[in-house]
Every structure is written in structure tokens, then in C-alpha cells.
Design a protein around this motif. Structure first.
Motif, PDB file in Angstrom:
ATOM      1  N   PRO A 148     -10.011   1.183  -5.190  1.00  0.00           N
ATOM      2  CA  PRO A 148      -8.575   0.870  -5.097  1.00  0.00           C
ATOM      3  C   PRO A 148      -7.969   0.726  -6.492  1.00  0.00           C
ATOM      4  CG  PRO A 148      -9.873  -1.088  -4.634  1.00  0.00           C
ATOM      5  CD  PRO A 148     -10.846   0.040  -4.864  1.00  0.00           C
ATOM      6  N   TRP A 182      -3.073   1.762  -4.211  1.00  0.00           N
ATOM      7  CA  TRP A 182      -3.441   3.032  -3.614  1.00  0.00           C
ATOM      8  C   TRP A 182      -4.906   3.309  -3.906  1.00  0.00           C
ATOM      9  CZ3 TRP A 182      -0.644   2.334  -7.976  1.00  0.00           C
ATOM     10  CH2 TRP A 182      -1.091   2.935  -9.148  1.00  0.00           C
ATOM     11  N   GLN A 183      -5.473   4.303  -3.240  1.00  0.00           N
ATOM     12  CA  GLN A 183      -6.873   4.683  -3.449  1.00  0.00           C
ATOM     13  C   GLN A 183      -6.937   5.779  -4.516  1.00  0.00           C
ATOM     14  OE1 GLN A 183      -7.660   1.835  -1.391  1.00  0.00           O
ATOM     15  NE2 GLN A 183      -9.510   2.965  -1.806  1.00  0.00           N
ATOM     16  N   SER A 184      -7.932   5.713  -5.369  1.00  0.00           N
ATOM     17  CA  SER A 184      -8.152   6.713  -6.405  1.00  0.00           C
ATOM     18  C   SER A 184      -8.389   8.082  -5.773  1.00  0.00           C
ATOM     19  CB  SER A 184      -9.356   6.315  -7.257  1.00  0.00           C
ATOM     20  OG  SER A 184      -9.768   7.385  -8.074  1.00  0.00           O
ATOM     21  N   PRO A 237     -12.300   7.800  -3.700  1.00  0.00           N
ATOM     22  CA  PRO A 237     -11.515   7.145  -2.647  1.00  0.00           C
ATOM     23  C   PRO A 237     -11.943   5.711  -2.312  1.00  0.00           C
ATOM     24  CG  PRO A 237     -12.046   9.386  -2.028  1.00  0.00           C
ATOM     25  CD  PRO A 237     -12.824   9.088  -3.270  1.00  0.00           C
ATOM     26  N   SER A 238     -13.148   5.324  -2.690  1.00  0.00           N
ATOM     27  CA  SER A 238     -13.571   3.944  -2.431  1.00  0.00           C
ATOM     28  C   SER A 238     -13.051   2.981  -3.501  1.00  0.00           C
ATOM     29  CB  SER A 238     -15.103   3.859  -2.357  1.00  0.00           C
ATOM     30  OG  SER A 238     -15.669   4.164  -3.620  1.00  0.00           O
ATOM     31  N   ASN A 253       0.875  -1.165   0.000  1.00  0.00           N
ATOM     32  CA  ASN A 253       0.000   0.000   0.000  1.00  0.00           C
ATOM     33  C   ASN A 253       0.921   1.225   0.000  1.00  0.00           C
ATOM     34  OD1 ASN A 253      -1.745   2.090   0.427  1.00  0.00           O
ATOM     35  ND2 ASN A 253      -2.545   1.322   2.364  1.00  0.00           N
TER      36      ASN A 253
END
Length: 103
Positions: A56, A47-49, A53-54, A24
Motif C-alpha cells: 500500500p 492506493w496499491q503499488s 500490489p501487496s 482509498n
């Protein structure tokens, strides 16, 4: 005997895919991300967009072109790390996409 040999070949080919490490990157400094890829040779970075943000995001990144298929090369790429929005890493790209002025 042939079936045993075939099964052994299939198993030995599939093991390298299971051994790849996953990280991560948003919990790591850029230097740590680069060091992990250099040490492992190839790694899955997640990582999260930023837009969602939900969601990956992830991909396989490599130390150099030796970790790519014969028809690929190591192209510059960037991932978001804990301390940098754009941490330089490399990922495999199709050699036909490598233009004269590409990275």
C-alpha cells in the motif's frame, strides 16, 4: 497549574492530526478524489503499488499551500483513481526544492 496548561497545549496541538480523513483513491473517481481533498483541506490518499500490489502507498495531499508548513508550498502530484491513471492533486513540498521551472 503550569502542568495543566502544558498538558492542555499538547493535547490541543495533537488533535488536528487525528482528524485527517483517509481515502482509498482506487475506489473513487478522479473528480471525487479532488472534491474530497478540496472539502477536507488535507487528506491521506491511499492506493496499491502498480509494481507490487501487496504494497500500500499513501501520502498527505492538500487543497492549497495554506495547508502546508511555512517552509513548504503546494506542489502538483498525481494519484491513480478509479477512472484515471494520473489524477491531479497537490502535496506539500519543501520550498528549497521549488526550482524556477518546477510545477
Amino acid at each position: 497549574m503550569k502542568s495543566v496548561l502544558l498538558a492542555l497545549c499538547i493535547v490541543s496541538v495533537s488533535f488536528p492530526a487525528l482528524a485527517i480523513n483517509r481515502y482509498n483513491v482506487q475506489a473513487m473517481s478522479c473528480a471525487s478524489v479532488q472534491q474530497a481533498v478540496k472539502r477536507d483541506g488535507a487528506a491521506i490518499l491511499r492506493w496499491q503499488s502498480a509494481r507490487n500490489p501487496s504494497l500500500p502507498l499513501y501520502d498527505r495531499y492538500v487543497r492549497n499551500g495554506l495547508y502546508c508548513d511555512p517552509n513548504e508550498y503546494a506542489k502538483r502530484a498525481y494519484v491513480p483513481s478509479q477512472n484515471r491513471a494520473n489524477c491531479l492533486v497537490y502535496k506539500c513540498a519543501d520550498i528549497s526544492d521549488n526550482l524556477l521551472f518546477d510545477d
